[in-house]
Write a protein that holds these residues in place. Structure first.
Motif, PDB file in Angstrom:
ATOM      1  N   ALA A 166       0.816  -1.219   0.000  1.00 24.25           N
ATOM      2  CA  ALA A 166       0.000   0.000   0.000  1.00 24.25           C
ATOM      3  C   ALA A 166       0.844   1.261   0.000  1.00 24.25           C
ATOM      4  CB  ALA A 166      -0.926   0.008   1.219  1.00 24.25           C
ATOM      5  N   CYS A 167       2.134   1.135   0.336  1.00 22.10           N
ATOM      6  CA  CYS A 167       3.003   2.316   0.479  1.00 22.10           C
ATOM      7  C   CYS A 167       3.880   2.586  -0.730  1.00 22.10           C
ATOM      8  CB  CYS A 167       3.893   2.162   1.716  1.00 22.10           C
ATOM      9  SG  CYS A 167       2.999   1.865   3.255  1.00 22.10           S
ATOM     10  N   ILE A 168       3.955   1.629  -1.666  1.00 28.58           N
ATOM     11  CA  ILE A 168       4.939   1.759  -2.745  1.00 28.58           C
ATOM     12  C   ILE A 168       4.652   2.928  -3.675  1.00 28.58           C
ATOM     13  CG2 ILE A 168       5.557  -0.686  -2.722  1.00 28.58           C
ATOM     14  CD1 ILE A 168       3.705  -1.087  -5.121  1.00 28.58           C
ATOM     15  N   TRP A 169       3.410   3.483  -3.619  1.00 22.64           N
ATOM     16  CA  TRP A 169       3.072   4.609  -4.485  1.00 22.64           C
ATOM     17  C   TRP A 169       3.463   5.934  -3.857  1.00 22.64           C
ATOM     18  CZ3 TRP A 169       2.076   2.025  -8.649  1.00 22.64           C
ATOM     19  CH2 TRP A 169       1.415   0.790  -8.561  1.00 22.64           C
ATOM     20  N   ASN A 170       3.874   5.919  -2.601  1.00 28.60           N
ATOM     21  CA  ASN A 170       4.270   7.154  -1.924  1.00 28.60           C
ATOM     22  C   ASN A 170       5.610   7.649  -2.444  1.00 28.60           C
ATOM     23  OD1 ASN A 170       2.003   6.761  -0.388  1.00 28.60           O
ATOM     24  ND2 ASN A 170       3.098   6.042   1.427  1.00 28.60           N
ATOM     25  N   ARG A 171       5.766   8.958  -2.524  1.00 25.22           N
ATOM     26  CA  ARG A 171       7.009   9.549  -2.999  1.00 25.22           C
ATOM     27  C   ARG A 171       8.159   9.194  -2.072  1.00 25.22           C
ATOM     28  NH1 ARG A 171       4.416  15.488  -3.585  1.00 25.22           N
ATOM     29  NH2 ARG A 171       3.962  14.943  -1.441  1.00 25.22           N
ATOM     30  N   PHE A 172       9.255   8.744  -2.651  1.00 24.96           N
ATOM     31  CA  PHE A 172      10.499   8.397  -1.962  1.00 24.96           C
ATOM     32  C   PHE A 172      10.397   7.125  -1.119  1.00 24.96           C
ATOM     33  CE2 PHE A 172      11.079  13.019  -2.629  1.00 24.96           C
ATOM     34  CZ  PHE A 172      12.221  12.953  -3.394  1.00 24.96           C
ATOM     35  N   TYR A 173       9.285   6.399  -1.230  1.00 27.74           N
ATOM     36  CA  TYR A 173       9.186   5.162  -0.447  1.00 27.74           C
ATOM     37  C   TYR A 173       9.997   4.065  -1.127  1.00 27.74           C
ATOM     38  CZ  TYR A 173       7.340   1.379   2.376  1.00 27.74           C
ATOM     39  OH  TYR A 173       7.231   0.317   3.240  1.00 27.74           O
ATOM     40  N   GLN A 174      10.796   3.352  -0.350  1.00 26.99           N
ATOM     41  CA  GLN A 174      11.591   2.240  -0.864  1.00 26.99           C
ATOM     42  C   GLN A 174      11.361   1.044   0.041  1.00 26.99           C
ATOM     43  OE1 GLN A 174      15.550   3.810  -0.918  1.00 26.99           O
ATOM     44  NE2 GLN A 174      15.157   5.181  -2.621  1.00 26.99           N
TER      45      GLN A 174
END
Length: 223
Positions: A166-174
Protein backbone atom coordinates in the motif's frame (compact mmCIF):
# COMPACT_ATOMS: atom_id res chain seq x y z
CA UNK A 1 2.45 17.72 6.54
CA UNK A 2 2.75 15.77 3.29
CA UNK A 3 4.50 18.68 1.55
CA UNK A 4 6.91 19.18 4.45
CA UNK A 5 7.74 15.46 4.36
CA UNK A 6 8.23 15.64 0.59
CA UNK A 7 10.66 18.57 0.94
CA UNK A 8 12.53 16.78 3.72
CA UNK A 9 12.80 13.53 1.72
CA UNK A 10 13.93 15.35 -1.44
CA UNK A 11 16.58 17.27 0.53
CA UNK A 12 17.85 14.04 2.08
CA UNK A 13 18.06 12.23 -1.26
CA UNK A 14 20.03 15.13 -2.80
CA UNK A 15 22.28 15.65 0.22
CA UNK A 16 23.74 12.13 0.07
CA UNK A 17 25.27 12.32 -3.44
CA UNK A 18 26.41 15.91 -2.82
CA UNK A 19 28.26 14.78 0.33
CA UNK A 20 29.96 11.97 -1.60
CA UNK A 21 30.95 14.31 -4.44
CA UNK A 22 32.50 16.83 -2.06
CA UNK A 23 34.40 14.12 -0.19
CA UNK A 24 35.75 12.61 -3.41
CA UNK A 25 36.83 16.06 -4.68
CA UNK A 26 38.72 16.73 -1.45
CA UNK A 27 40.41 13.33 -1.67
CA UNK A 28 41.44 13.90 -5.30
CA UNK A 29 42.84 17.34 -4.43
CA UNK A 30 45.03 15.82 -1.72
CA UNK A 31 46.47 13.19 -4.08
CA UNK A 32 46.87 14.99 -7.43
CA UNK A 33 49.82 12.83 -8.48
CA UNK A 34 48.12 9.51 -7.71
CA UNK A 35 46.50 8.90 -11.10
CA UNK A 36 44.68 5.73 -10.04
CA UNK A 37 43.15 7.33 -6.92
CA UNK A 38 42.09 10.41 -8.87
CA UNK A 39 40.45 8.25 -11.54
CA UNK A 40 38.54 6.32 -8.86
CA UNK A 41 37.30 9.62 -7.44
CA UNK A 42 36.23 10.86 -10.88
CA UNK A 43 34.32 7.60 -11.48
CA UNK A 44 32.51 7.93 -8.15
CA UNK A 45 31.72 11.61 -8.81
CA UNK A 46 30.30 10.68 -12.21
CA UNK A 47 28.09 7.99 -10.66
CA UNK A 48 26.74 10.32 -8.00
CA UNK A 49 26.18 13.12 -10.52
CA UNK A 50 24.10 10.74 -12.67
CA UNK A 51 22.03 9.85 -9.62
CA UNK A 52 21.45 13.55 -8.88
CA UNK A 53 20.51 14.21 -12.50
CA UNK A 54 17.97 11.37 -12.45
CA UNK A 55 16.48 12.59 -9.19
CA UNK A 56 16.22 16.20 -10.33
CA UNK A 57 14.65 15.13 -13.62
CA UNK A 58 11.99 13.06 -11.88
CA UNK A 59 11.35 15.78 -9.31
CA UNK A 60 10.74 18.29 -12.11
CA UNK A 61 8.50 15.88 -14.02
CA UNK A 62 6.49 15.06 -10.90
CA UNK A 63 6.08 18.73 -9.92
CA UNK A 64 5.02 19.80 -13.41
CA UNK A 65 2.41 17.06 -13.60
CA UNK A 66 1.14 17.79 -10.09
CA UNK A 67 0.87 21.53 -10.71
CA UNK A 68 -0.62 21.11 -14.17
CA UNK A 69 2.16 23.03 -15.94
CA UNK A 70 3.12 20.04 -18.11
CA UNK A 71 1.04 20.18 -21.30
CA UNK A 72 -0.58 16.84 -22.17
CA UNK A 73 -0.35 16.22 -25.93
CA UNK A 74 -2.90 13.52 -26.67
CA UNK A 75 -3.00 11.54 -29.87
CA UNK A 76 -4.24 8.13 -30.97
CA UNK A 77 -1.41 5.64 -30.71
CA UNK A 78 -0.72 1.91 -30.81
CA UNK A 79 0.07 0.90 -27.22
CA UNK A 80 1.44 -2.45 -28.40
CA UNK A 81 4.07 -0.81 -30.60
CA UNK A 82 5.03 1.63 -27.86
CA UNK A 83 5.53 -1.18 -25.33
CA UNK A 84 7.50 -3.30 -27.81
CA UNK A 85 9.87 -0.37 -28.44
CA UNK A 86 10.40 0.14 -24.70
CA UNK A 87 11.11 -3.57 -24.16
CA UNK A 88 13.61 -3.64 -27.02
CA UNK A 89 15.40 -0.63 -25.54
CA UNK A 90 15.44 -2.16 -22.05
CA UNK A 91 16.87 -5.46 -23.36
CA UNK A 92 20.03 -3.62 -24.38
CA UNK A 93 20.61 -2.29 -20.86
CA UNK A 94 19.13 -5.04 -18.66
CA UNK A 95 21.65 -6.20 -16.07
CA UNK A 96 22.38 -9.55 -14.43
CA UNK A 97 21.32 -11.66 -17.45
CA UNK A 98 17.65 -10.87 -16.91
CA UNK A 99 15.56 -11.81 -19.94
CA UNK A 100 12.71 -9.52 -21.01
CA UNK A 101 9.89 -11.21 -22.95
CA UNK A 102 7.16 -9.18 -24.62
CA UNK A 103 3.78 -10.44 -25.81
CA UNK A 104 1.41 -7.99 -27.50
CA UNK A 105 -1.99 -8.00 -29.16
CA UNK A 106 -2.41 -6.15 -32.44
CA UNK A 107 -4.11 -2.75 -32.60
CA UNK A 108 -4.48 -1.94 -28.91
CA UNK A 109 -5.22 1.73 -29.53
CA UNK A 110 -5.34 4.45 -26.89
CA UNK A 111 -5.53 8.22 -26.79
CA UNK A 112 -2.60 9.56 -24.82
CA UNK A 113 0.66 11.44 -24.52
CA UNK A 114 3.43 9.38 -26.13
CA UNK A 115 6.27 10.69 -23.97
CA UNK A 116 4.36 10.22 -20.72
CA UNK A 117 3.21 6.71 -21.58
CA UNK A 118 6.76 5.74 -22.56
CA UNK A 119 7.94 7.05 -19.19
CA UNK A 120 5.26 5.01 -17.40
CA UNK A 121 6.15 1.74 -19.14
CA UNK A 122 9.88 2.38 -18.72
CA UNK A 123 9.38 2.84 -14.98
CA UNK A 124 7.50 -0.45 -14.67
CA UNK A 125 9.99 -2.45 -16.75
CA UNK A 126 13.14 -0.98 -15.16
CA UNK A 127 11.65 -1.62 -11.71
CA UNK A 128 11.01 -5.25 -12.64
CA UNK A 129 14.62 -5.61 -13.82
CA UNK A 130 16.05 -3.79 -10.81
CA UNK A 131 14.28 -6.04 -8.32
CA UNK A 132 14.58 -9.21 -10.38
CA UNK A 133 16.90 -12.09 -9.63
CA UNK A 134 20.10 -12.93 -11.47
CA UNK A 135 19.26 -14.86 -14.62
CA UNK A 136 15.56 -14.22 -14.05
CA UNK A 137 12.73 -13.11 -16.32
CA UNK A 138 10.48 -10.13 -16.88
CA UNK A 139 7.26 -10.83 -18.77
CA UNK A 140 5.49 -7.89 -20.43
CA UNK A 141 2.06 -8.32 -21.99
CA UNK A 142 -0.28 -5.90 -23.78
CA UNK A 143 -3.92 -6.91 -24.13
CA UNK A 144 -7.51 -5.65 -24.21
CA UNK A 145 -9.95 -6.37 -21.40
CA UNK A 146 -13.47 -5.08 -21.96
CA UNK A 147 -13.10 -1.39 -22.81
CA UNK A 148 -9.65 -1.18 -21.25
CA UNK A 149 -6.16 -1.38 -22.74
CA UNK A 150 -3.86 -3.17 -20.31
CA UNK A 151 -0.12 -3.60 -19.84
CA UNK A 152 1.09 -6.28 -17.43
CA UNK A 153 4.70 -6.31 -16.21
CA UNK A 154 5.58 -9.41 -14.18
CA UNK A 155 8.88 -10.60 -12.74
CA UNK A 156 10.21 -13.54 -10.72
CA UNK A 157 12.31 -11.41 -8.39
CA UNK A 158 12.40 -10.65 -4.69
CA UNK A 159 8.76 -9.57 -4.40
CA UNK A 160 7.18 -7.07 -2.02
CA UNK A 161 5.92 -7.68 1.50
CA UNK A 162 2.16 -7.32 1.97
CA UNK A 163 2.61 -4.48 4.47
CA UNK A 164 4.66 -2.54 1.89
CA UNK A 165 2.26 -2.87 -1.05
CA UNK A 166 0.00 0.00 0.00
CA UNK A 167 3.00 2.32 0.48
CA UNK A 168 4.94 1.76 -2.74
CA UNK A 169 3.07 4.61 -4.49
CA UNK A 170 4.27 7.15 -1.92
CA UNK A 171 7.01 9.55 -3.00
CA UNK A 172 10.50 8.40 -1.96
CA UNK A 173 9.19 5.16 -0.45
CA UNK A 174 11.59 2.24 -0.86
CA UNK A 175 10.35 -1.15 0.27
CA UNK A 176 13.83 -2.71 0.33
CA UNK A 177 16.34 -0.28 1.82
CA UNK A 178 18.82 -3.07 2.49
CA UNK A 179 19.91 -3.19 -1.15
CA UNK A 180 23.09 -1.50 -2.26
CA UNK A 181 23.12 2.07 -3.56
CA UNK A 182 23.59 0.77 -7.12
CA UNK A 183 20.54 -1.49 -6.93
CA UNK A 184 18.11 0.79 -5.10
CA UNK A 185 15.97 3.32 -6.89
CA UNK A 186 15.16 6.81 -5.65
CA UNK A 187 11.54 6.07 -4.78
CA UNK A 188 9.85 8.34 -7.32
CA UNK A 189 9.30 6.04 -10.30
CA UNK A 190 6.08 4.32 -9.18
CA UNK A 191 4.61 7.52 -7.80
CA UNK A 192 5.27 9.26 -11.12
CA UNK A 193 3.90 6.31 -13.11
CA UNK A 194 0.68 6.25 -11.08
CA UNK A 195 0.24 9.98 -11.62
CA UNK A 196 0.66 9.53 -15.39
CA UNK A 197 -1.88 6.68 -15.33
CA UNK A 198 -4.46 8.88 -13.57
CA UNK A 199 -3.94 11.70 -16.07
CA UNK A 200 -4.94 9.18 -18.75
CA UNK A 201 -8.06 8.06 -16.89
CA UNK A 202 -6.39 4.86 -15.79
CA UNK A 203 -4.55 3.30 -12.87
CA UNK A 204 -1.82 0.87 -11.90
CA UNK A 205 -2.39 -2.05 -9.53
CA UNK A 206 0.21 -4.27 -7.91
CA UNK A 207 0.27 -7.80 -6.54
CA UNK A 208 3.24 -9.66 -5.12
CA UNK A 209 4.57 -12.60 -3.15
CA UNK A 210 7.89 -12.20 -1.30
CA UNK A 211 10.52 -14.38 -2.91
CA UNK A 212 8.33 -15.18 -5.92
CA UNK A 213 7.99 -11.89 -7.77
CA UNK A 214 5.56 -9.09 -8.50
CA UNK A 215 3.06 -8.06 -11.16
CA UNK A 216 2.05 -4.51 -12.03
CA UNK A 217 -0.94 -3.93 -14.31
CA UNK A 218 -1.56 -0.57 -15.99
CA UNK A 219 -5.01 -0.06 -17.51
CA UNK A 220 -6.59 2.88 -19.32
CA UNK A 221 -9.54 3.42 -21.70
CA UNK A 222 -9.09 1.89 -25.14
CA UNK A 223 -10.19 3.89 -28.18
Amino acid sequence: DAERQFTSDASHELRTPVTVILAECEMAEKMPEDTEAVQESVTEIHKQARKMSELIGKLLAYTRLEQGTRRIDREELDLSGLVEDVCEEQRTVAARNIRIECETSHDVLVNGDVALLISLVQNLVTNAVKYGKDGGHVWVKVYSEGSKACVSVRDDGIGIREEDLACIWNRFYQADRSRSDECRGIGLGLSLAQQIARLHGGRITASSRPGEGSEFIFSMPET
